[in-house]
Motif scaffolding. Structure first.
Motif, short mmCIF file in Angstrom:
data_model
loop_
_atom_site.label_atom_id
_atom_site.label_comp_id
_atom_site.label_asym_id
_atom_site.label_seq_id
_atom_site.Cartn_x
_atom_site.Cartn_y
_atom_site.Cartn_z
N ASN A 112 0.84 -1.19 0.00
CA ASN A 112 0.00 0.00 0.00
C ASN A 112 0.88 1.25 0.00
OD1 ASN A 112 -2.47 -1.65 0.57
ND2 ASN A 112 -1.44 -1.99 2.53
N ALA A 113 0.25 2.41 -0.16
CA ALA A 113 1.00 3.66 -0.11
C ALA A 113 0.11 4.78 0.40
CB ALA A 113 1.55 4.02 -1.48
N ARG A 114 0.73 5.71 1.09
CA ARG A 114 0.06 6.93 1.53
C ARG A 114 0.98 8.12 1.25
NH1 ARG A 114 -4.30 5.93 5.30
NH2 ARG A 114 -4.13 3.88 6.31
N TYR A 115 0.39 9.25 0.94
CA TYR A 115 1.11 10.50 0.78
C TYR A 115 2.21 10.38 -0.28
CZ TYR A 115 -1.23 11.49 5.21
OH TYR A 115 -2.18 11.66 6.19
N ILE A 116 1.79 10.28 -1.53
CA ILE A 116 2.74 10.19 -2.61
C ILE A 116 2.52 11.36 -3.58
CG2 ILE A 116 3.05 7.71 -2.40
CD1 ILE A 116 1.26 7.34 -4.86
N VAL A 117 3.61 11.76 -4.24
CA VAL A 117 3.60 12.93 -5.12
C VAL A 117 4.29 12.56 -6.43
CG1 VAL A 117 4.38 15.30 -5.44
CG2 VAL A 117 3.64 14.53 -3.17
#
Length: 366
Positions: A144-149
């Motif tokens: 999973n991933a959170r806070y990506i740009v």
């Protein structure tokens, strides 16, 4: 021109802070290059599913050897297995810039390539900037991933396929506001989910929430207009509380899978769009059909402020929305947000989750 490859059984611990992010880039000054080195490739023992609905690669065993991108031999190019919670380490407060160098024929390198990466791995507060290929791509796995740009990337910003089962919350995908057209055969979009035609993989299942996608000249050059979201094939994709703008073609295109070569789709994706706003020149939808559950706010004029938040009138919801996560064994839960987009309306620039650690100027829309 190197590539950083984290092979199966290895761990990378790139654990920065907001005030001191870790940067992977080429050696020259600044971050204006494109394709000056490879990128970061992480390979794991998590499940991968084969094209044509051939199932999990490991079969009755626990390990398989899927040929991945970036590597050049058996030791550096293989991934896959049967360990959903495989732990490949931590990427937190990390910037990956100027990558995407082509490693060989049909062997392009994404900014962050995740091949069979398990959900024991942490991906949070990660930026991919000016990559010549995709920014973030998942090939199978469960991470999973959170806070990506994703900023200034020449191909897709978020791309998942080959049986990835995972979740992403809070992402900014902003195309270059200056580059007039993509390089070579690049075919850029904000989000691309793949499981099409003979390559269909119906196990692919991604849930995305609080995503802000912004197009630019790159996706609107003559004869190369692309949609903001391309949801292709027998894929399950659920998108919540998100916005798409700045594309001359439609914001969303849904294409189902033609697996028998008849010219007509015979396997259909399961697409859910909830509270997804679109502000694109050709309207909201293009392609064969609309979402299976079209309970979204639909086309609307809206604006982004300097914090990359929607205006309060457009972006605020009456109450928090409970978002179901893709079950992959991780126990991931979505924050129940009462707003649309990656940043809460009314947030000051200095308080935005992306502020202070991303590449200076990379999120300026002016």
């Amino acid at each position: 021109d190197g590539i950083l490859i984290v092979t199966r059984g290895s761990r990378i611990v790139a654990d920065g802070t907001r005030n001191a992010p870790i940067t992977f880039s080429s050696l020259d000054d600044g971050f204006n290059g494109l394709g000056e080195w490879g990128g970061v490739v992480i390979q794991g023992f998590a499940p991968h599913f084969g094209t044509g609905d051939t199932g999990a690669c490991f079969g009755d065993g626990t390990v398989c050897n899927v040929e991945g991108e970036g590597g050049s031999d058996v030791e550096t190019s293989r991934f896959g297995g049967n360990i959903p919670d495989d732990d490949s380490g931590i990427l937190r407060y990390v910037r990956i810039a100027e990558g995407g160098l082509v490693a060989g024929p049909n062997n392009e390198v994404n900014g962050l390539t995740m091949q069979g990466v398990g959900h024991g791995t942490e991906i949070s507060f990660v930026q991919v900037h000016n990559n010549l290929d995709d920014a973030f791509e998942w090939f199978g796995g469960t991470v999973n991933a959170r806070y990506i740009v994703a900023t200034g990337n020449d191909d897709d910003d978020i791309d998942f396929d080959e049986g990835w089962r995972g979740n992403v919350q809070y992402a900014l995908a902003v195309k270059s506001q200056d580059k007039p057209s993509p390089t070579g055969s690049n075919d850029p979009r904000g989000v691309e989910a793949n499981s099409g035609n003979e390559d269909y993989v119906p196990q692919t299942n991604g849930a995305l929430a609080n995503i802000t996608v912004v197009g630019g000249p790159l996706v609107n050059s003559p004869n190369t207009e692309r949609p903001g979201l391309l949801l292709r094939g027998a894929v399950t994709a659920s998108i919540y509380n998100s916005s798409v703008q700045g594309f001359d073609t439609a914001c969303v295109q849904i294409q189902d899978a033609d697996t028998d070569g008849s010219g007509s789709p015979d396997v259909f994706g399961a697409i859910t769009l909830i509270n997804v706003l679109g502000n694109c020149a050709d309207g909201y939808y293009s392609g064969a059909r609309v979402a299976d559950q079209d309970d979204n706010a639909g086309p609307l004029m809206f604006s982004l402020d300097s914090a990359l938040a929607l205006d309060a009138t457009s972006g605020s919801l009456a109450s928090p929305v409970a978002i179901p996560a893709v079950a992959n064994g991780s126990g991931f839960t979505f924050d129940a947000t009462d707003y649309i987009g990656a940043v809460e309306p009314g947030t000051a620039v200095g308080d935005a989750w992306w502020s202070g650690w991303t590449i200076p100027g990379s999120l300026d829309l002016n």
